[in-house]
Design an enzyme around this catalytic site. Structure first.
Site, PDB file in Angstrom:
ATOM      1  N   ARG A 141      52.676 -60.439  39.147  1.00 54.19           N
ATOM      2  CA  ARG A 141      52.254 -61.662  40.366  1.00 54.19           C
ATOM      3  C   ARG A 141      50.366 -61.153  39.988  1.00 54.19           C
ATOM      4  O   ARG A 141      49.735 -61.996  40.320  1.00 54.19           O
ATOM      5  CB  ARG A 141      52.856 -60.742  41.299  1.00 54.19           C
ATOM      6  CG  ARG A 141      52.143 -61.307  42.851  1.00 54.19           C
ATOM      7  CD  ARG A 141      53.309 -61.653  44.342  1.00 54.19           C
ATOM      8  NE  ARG A 141      52.235 -59.769  44.582  1.00 54.19           N
ATOM      9  CZ  ARG A 141      52.832 -59.157  45.736  1.00 54.19           C
ATOM     10  NH1 ARG A 141      54.389 -59.171  47.028  1.00 54.19           N
ATOM     11  NH2 ARG A 141      52.165 -58.731  46.162  1.00 54.19           N
TER      12      ARG A 141
ATOM     13  N   ARG B 277      45.132 -60.772  43.564  1.00 54.10           N
ATOM     14  CA  ARG B 277      44.941 -59.419  44.194  1.00 54.10           C
ATOM     15  C   ARG B 277      45.322 -58.126  43.839  1.00 54.10           C
ATOM     16  O   ARG B 277      45.984 -57.792  42.359  1.00 54.10           O
ATOM     17  CB  ARG B 277      46.638 -59.276  44.825  1.00 54.10           C
ATOM     18  CG  ARG B 277      46.713 -60.014  46.709  1.00 54.10           C
ATOM     19  CD  ARG B 277      47.775 -59.968  46.869  1.00 54.10           C
ATOM     20  NE  ARG B 277      48.155 -58.788  46.907  1.00 54.10           N
ATOM     21  CZ  ARG B 277      49.441 -58.354  48.283  1.00 54.10           C
ATOM     22  NH1 ARG B 277      50.324 -59.199  48.328  1.00 54.10           N
ATOM     23  NH2 ARG B 277      49.003 -57.004  48.685  1.00 54.10           N
TER      24      ARG B 277
ATOM     25  N   ARG C  67      51.685 -46.938  45.814  1.00 51.64           N
ATOM     26  CA  ARG C  67      52.362 -48.458  46.643  1.00 51.64           C
ATOM     27  C   ARG C  67      53.751 -47.392  47.373  1.00 51.64           C
ATOM     28  O   ARG C  67      53.939 -48.339  48.555  1.00 51.64           O
ATOM     29  CB  ARG C  67      51.681 -49.521  47.198  1.00 51.64           C
ATOM     30  CG  ARG C  67      50.245 -50.136  47.294  1.00 51.64           C
ATOM     31  CD  ARG C  67      50.603 -50.992  46.557  1.00 51.64           C
ATOM     32  NE  ARG C  67      50.494 -52.781  46.663  1.00 51.64           N
ATOM     33  CZ  ARG C  67      50.786 -53.424  46.480  1.00 51.64           C
ATOM     34  NH1 ARG C  67      50.458 -54.080  45.323  1.00 51.64           N
ATOM     35  NH2 ARG C  67      51.243 -55.021  46.541  1.00 51.64           N
TER      36      ARG C  67
ATOM     37  N   LYS D 190      59.323 -60.556  50.258  1.00 50.69           N
ATOM     38  CA  LYS D 190      59.035 -60.694  51.551  1.00 50.69           C
ATOM     39  C   LYS D 190      58.591 -62.098  51.954  1.00 50.69           C
ATOM     40  O   LYS D 190      58.874 -62.850  52.700  1.00 50.69           O
ATOM     41  CB  LYS D 190      58.815 -59.842  52.668  1.00 50.69           C
ATOM     42  CG  LYS D 190      59.222 -58.094  51.970  1.00 50.69           C
ATOM     43  CD  LYS D 190      58.454 -57.516  53.686  1.00 50.69           C
ATOM     44  CE  LYS D 190      57.498 -57.404  53.118  1.00 50.69           C
ATOM     45  NZ  LYS D 190      57.461 -56.473  51.463  1.00 50.69           N
TER      46      LYS D 190
ATOM     47  N   ARG E  61      55.064 -50.638  58.988  1.00 49.99           N
ATOM     48  CA  ARG E  61      55.338 -49.916  58.015  1.00 49.99           C
ATOM     49  C   ARG E  61      55.151 -48.671  58.323  1.00 49.99           C
ATOM     50  O   ARG E  61      55.037 -47.665  57.300  1.00 49.99           O
ATOM     51  CB  ARG E  61      53.786 -50.605  56.677  1.00 49.99           C
ATOM     52  CG  ARG E  61      54.268 -51.536  56.166  1.00 49.99           C
ATOM     53  CD  ARG E  61      52.579 -51.938  55.422  1.00 49.99           C
ATOM     54  NE  ARG E  61      53.380 -52.066  54.632  1.00 49.99           N
ATOM     55  CZ  ARG E  61      52.926 -53.326  53.867  1.00 49.99           C
ATOM     56  NH1 ARG E  61      53.052 -54.121  54.182  1.00 49.99           N
ATOM     57  NH2 ARG E  61      52.842 -53.571  52.321  1.00 49.99           N
TER      58      ARG E  61
HETATM   59  P1  AMP Z   1      51.055 -56.242  51.684  1.00 45.12           P
HETATM   60  O1  AMP Z   1      50.520 -57.365  51.673  1.00 45.12           O
HETATM   61  O2  AMP Z   1      52.408 -56.563  52.703  1.00 45.12           O
HETATM   62  O3  AMP Z   1      51.527 -55.938  50.441  1.00 45.12           O
HETATM   63  O4  AMP Z   1      50.063 -55.777  52.138  1.00 45.12           O
HETATM   64  C1  AMP Z   1      49.227 -55.433  51.418  1.00 45.12           C
HETATM   65  C2  AMP Z   1      48.378 -53.714  51.344  1.00 45.12           C
HETATM   66  O5  AMP Z   1      47.764 -54.660  53.257  1.00 45.12           O
HETATM   67  C3  AMP Z   1      49.230 -53.048  52.346  1.00 45.12           C
HETATM   68  O6  AMP Z   1      49.157 -52.455  50.705  1.00 45.12           O
HETATM   69  C4  AMP Z   1      47.915 -52.102  52.743  1.00 45.12           C
HETATM   70  O7  AMP Z   1      47.124 -51.734  52.232  1.00 45.12           O
HETATM   71  C5  AMP Z   1      47.695 -53.584  53.843  1.00 45.12           C
HETATM   72  N1  AMP Z   1      48.945 -53.762  54.882  1.00 45.12           N
HETATM   73  C6  AMP Z   1      49.786 -54.594  55.126  1.00 45.12           C
HETATM   74  N2  AMP Z   1      50.483 -54.079  56.378  1.00 45.12           N
HETATM   75  C7  AMP Z   1      49.764 -53.287  56.001  1.00 45.12           C
HETATM   76  C8  AMP Z   1      50.416 -52.318  57.568  1.00 45.12           C
HETATM   77  N3  AMP Z   1      51.455 -52.708  58.632  1.00 45.12           N
HETATM   78  N4  AMP Z   1      49.806 -50.884  58.588  1.00 45.12           N
HETATM   79  C9  AMP Z   1      49.095 -50.088  57.150  1.00 45.12           C
HETATM   80  N5  AMP Z   1      48.406 -51.370  56.660  1.00 45.12           N
HETATM   81  C10 AMP Z   1      48.927 -52.528  55.613  1.00 45.12           C
END
Ligand code: AMP
Length: 194
Positions: free
Chosen positions: A128, A134, A146, A14, A89
């Site tokens: 990654r 991260r 996740r 994404k 999400r």
């Molecule tokens: P991402 O960078 O989108 O993979 O997000 C990393 C982490 O941020 C996720 O595993 C969640 O803990 C948190 N996170 C990101 N977006 C959301 C969302 N829309 N709702 C809840 N938690 C989020």
């Protein structure tokens, strides 16, 4: 306004495809993951709260994320459209997003979902993790968590948009430019219709 949601599990590409799409279509990139990581870097109260959830591979509470998206909207009043990456999400977030876009007299044009097998996702995320810095990409247990959160809490969002006939899947494996062209074809189609 033209608003697109890029949907898919962690590691589906994404972020990479969002960068290309926002550049091509002049959209504002709204990645809740990036916004949350910035809050952590800035050591804000929101960031400190979010970090506990993120480190465990769990979702940050809806109220926190929705509030953050609401203020992001307010900061980008002149946007010609948004590309949502990693949001919504949960179904509660999707409903809140609908309310936000209605307030702005706009709508979600399309939801494009990247499909990738789980083995490939784990492989990509561990890879990654070596360079992204991260912590949630470094640990296979957190990565698996996740995915289970994705299956339980995020995949129902697909049904939510499917019922509105806005949900389209695209194979997220193979050549990056190929995937990008498939995404662009869908975006162009929706743009013509909007
Ligand atoms: P991402 O960078 O989108 O993979 O997000 C990393 C982490 O941020 C996720 O595993 C969640 O803990 C948190 N996170 C990101 N977006 C959301 C969302 N829309 N709702 C809840 N938690 C989020």
């Amino acid at each position: 306004m033209f608003n697109v949601i890029l949907f898919g599990p962690p590691g589906s590409g994404k972020g990479t495809q969002s960068d290309k799409l926002v550049e091509k279509y002049g959209l504002v990139h709204l990645s809740t993951g990036n916004l949350l990581r910035q809050e952590i870097t800035d050591k804000t109260p929101l960031g400190l709260e979010a970090q506990n959830f993120m480190d465990k591979g769990r979702l940050v509470p809806d109220s926190v994320v929705i509030g953050m998206v609401d203020s992001f909207f307010d900061k980008h009043k002149a946007a010609k459209g948004f590309l949502f990456d990693g949001f919504p999400r949960t179904v509660a977030q999707a409903i809140a997003l609908d309310e936000l876009v209605v307030k702005k007299n706009t709508e979600i044009a399309t939801v494009l979902a990247l499909e990738v097998t789980e083995d490939e996702l784990v492989r990509r995320l561990l890879h990654r993790g070596k360079t992204s810095g991260r912590s949630d990409d470094n640990n296979e247990e957190v990565i698996r968590k996740r995915f289970s959160v994705y299956m339980e809490e995020t995949s129902p969002v697909a049904n939510y948009y499917n019922a509105k006939e806005k949900f389209f899947t695209i194979k997220g494996e193979g050549d990056l430019d190929n995937i990008f062209h498939l995404l662009c074809a869908e975006v162009d189609l929706r743009m013509q219709k909007s």
